[in-house]
Scaffold this motif. Structure first.
Motif, PDB file in Angstrom:
ATOM      1  N   THR A  53       0.840  -1.388  -0.099  1.00 45.01           N
ATOM      2  CA  THR A  53      -0.052   0.052   0.067  1.00 45.01           C
ATOM      3  C   THR A  53       0.770   1.201   0.210  1.00 45.01           C
ATOM      4  O   THR A  53       0.739   2.392  -0.755  1.00 45.01           O
ATOM      5  CB  THR A  53      -0.858   0.017   0.958  1.00 45.01           C
ATOM      6  OG1 THR A  53      -0.115  -0.121   2.508  1.00 45.01           O
ATOM      7  CG2 THR A  53      -1.779  -1.157   1.115  1.00 45.01           C
ATOM      8  N   THR A  57       0.925   4.037  -2.855  1.00 42.80           N
ATOM      9  CA  THR A  57       0.537   5.412  -2.735  1.00 42.80           C
ATOM     10  C   THR A  57       1.655   6.222  -3.083  1.00 42.80           C
ATOM     11  O   THR A  57       1.702   7.703  -3.708  1.00 42.80           O
ATOM     12  CB  THR A  57       0.349   5.557  -1.282  1.00 42.80           C
ATOM     13  OG1 THR A  57      -0.785   4.892  -0.777  1.00 42.80           O
ATOM     14  CG2 THR A  57      -0.005   7.141  -0.672  1.00 42.80           C
ATOM     15  N   THR A  61       1.689   9.502  -5.745  1.00 46.50           N
ATOM     16  CA  THR A  61       1.937  10.890  -5.599  1.00 46.50           C
ATOM     17  C   THR A  61       3.286  11.473  -6.409  1.00 46.50           C
ATOM     18  O   THR A  61       3.090  12.455  -6.729  1.00 46.50           O
ATOM     19  CB  THR A  61       2.622  10.812  -3.953  1.00 46.50           C
ATOM     20  OG1 THR A  61       1.485  10.418  -3.231  1.00 46.50           O
ATOM     21  CG2 THR A  61       2.799  12.259  -3.802  1.00 46.50           C
ATOM     22  N   GLN A 151      -2.320   1.125  -7.018  1.00 47.34           N
ATOM     23  CA  GLN A 151      -2.082   2.591  -7.523  1.00 47.34           C
ATOM     24  C   GLN A 151      -3.124   3.119  -8.523  1.00 47.34           C
ATOM     25  O   GLN A 151      -3.642   3.967  -8.470  1.00 47.34           O
ATOM     26  CB  GLN A 151      -0.633   2.601  -8.035  1.00 47.34           C
ATOM     27  CG  GLN A 151      -0.421   4.168  -8.667  1.00 47.34           C
ATOM     28  CD  GLN A 151       0.649   4.140  -9.670  1.00 47.34           C
ATOM     29  OE1 GLN A 151       1.471   3.195  -9.767  1.00 47.34           O
ATOM     30  NE2 GLN A 151       1.023   5.202 -10.275  1.00 47.34           N
ATOM     31  N   GLN A 154      -6.439   3.386  -6.978  1.00 49.29           N
ATOM     32  CA  GLN A 154      -6.667   4.474  -6.225  1.00 49.29           C
ATOM     33  C   GLN A 154      -6.641   5.912  -7.036  1.00 49.29           C
ATOM     34  O   GLN A 154      -7.475   6.907  -6.854  1.00 49.29           O
ATOM     35  CB  GLN A 154      -5.447   5.036  -5.413  1.00 49.29           C
ATOM     36  CG  GLN A 154      -5.330   3.965  -4.282  1.00 49.29           C
ATOM     37  CD  GLN A 154      -3.568   4.385  -3.616  1.00 49.29           C
ATOM     38  OE1 GLN A 154      -2.581   4.774  -4.347  1.00 49.29           O
ATOM     39  NE2 GLN A 154      -3.534   3.546  -2.299  1.00 49.29           N
TER      40      GLN A 154
END
Length: 308
Positions: A53, A57, A61, A151, A154
């Motif tokens: 995870t 993330t 980003t 990813q 998300q």
């Protein structure tokens, strides 16, 4: 004086040198990158869930960190793609004829297919694009394609928020059926992950596959009813029965149709190639088959990843 002569000694027989396997067994050593059993491999992945995870993330980003608009591109990219497809297919080619709420229809298809497309492309480079990490650290290699699919999930959440605004602006009110998007996207995520695992193994052996995949994905997109209704187009072109079944059971088209059915009121059960129950069965079957099969296929080559 008498001279004493030493009796010559018989040399001891030379011992055969031990091979590497025998030496390792003698000292209790084992191969560092040996493939673990399947249950043990699953446990290793679960133990590294926080790494997966965090890696997903961090990649999300960093994806647009150099752009001035930053994370706003996560929404703008699929929206711009949808605008281009609307101009070409909706206005110039007229595929919007006979389709109510064409803009929500099109944007939903673009967003859902982009989820699969991005997952497959990221999976193809999951191992070959992270060789430094693979060779430096010992961890289950399946962590990489799974993290990259996470990813993309998300990123999809940002797109779905934008999609909700678009639906509302075009007069599609929220209803309880919108909650069906959750299981539909969960099944699609399982399917994407399995396919990404397959592509990660193939891409680790053939890096040039990453250059070919954009053409494959573009062809798949045109066959998935992103810009048009498969059910309406097929009768007009006299498509053979076997091709009709292939197009209607195409997993990308199945997940797109389920999300459209959940979100758009005008896209009712009559727009689906099969009944609602059959569509959910297809979605579940594709998800289980690819997720389980892809995971086993990737695991079988675990000890080969990162080798020269």
């Amino acid at each position: 004086m008498s001279q004493t002569l030493d009796t010559p000694r018989t040399p001891a027989p030379a011992q055969a040198p031990l091979d590497a396997a025998a030496l390792a067994a003698l000292h209790g050593l084992s191969v560092s990158n040996a493939r673990p059993s399947l249950p043990q491999y699953v446990r290793q992945l679960w133990a590294r869930r926080h790494f997966i995870t965090a890696f997903a993330t961090a990649k999300l980003t960093a994806q647009y960190s150099q752009a001035k608009l930053g994370q706003l591109w996560q929404v703008m990219t699929p929206l711009l793609n949808a605008a281009v497809y609307y101009l070409i297919f909706g206005l110039l080619l007229g595929t919007s004829r006979g389709i109510d709420d064409f803009v929500p229809f099109l944007v939903t298809g673009v967003f859902v297919f982009t989820f699969t497309q991005s997952s497959v492309m990221a999976g193809t480079r999951a191992v070959s694009g992270n060789l430094g990490l693979v060779r430096a650290l010992h961890f289950p290699r399946a962590s990489l394609p799974i993290a990259l699919c996470l990813q993309q999930l998300q990123q999809l959440l940002f797109s779905m928020a934008a999609l909700a605004v678009i639906l509302f602006c075009f007069g599609v009110p929220p209803t309880w059926s919108w909650f069906l998007v959750v299981p539909a996207l969960a099944l699609q995520f399982a399917f994407n992950t399995g396919l990404a695992l397959v592509m990660a193994r193939l891409g680790s052996k053939t890096p040039d596959l990453a250059q070919l995949m954009p053409f494959v994905m573009r062809t798949w997109m045109y066959a998935s009813g992103v810009m048009f209704s498969i059910k309406q187009v097929l009768p007009e072109h006299g498509v053979p029965q076997f091709a009709k079944v292939l197009l209607e059971c195409n997993p990308a088209a199945v997940y797109i149709d389920l999300v459209r059915y959940a979100l758009i009121d005008s896209f009712d059960a009559g727009q689906l190639p099969y009944g609602v129950g059959a569509m959910w069965a297809l979605a579940l079957g594709w998800a289980v088959a690819l997720c389980v099969g892809g995971f086993i296929y990737f695991w079988k080559a675990e000890e080969t990843y990162g080798r020269g």
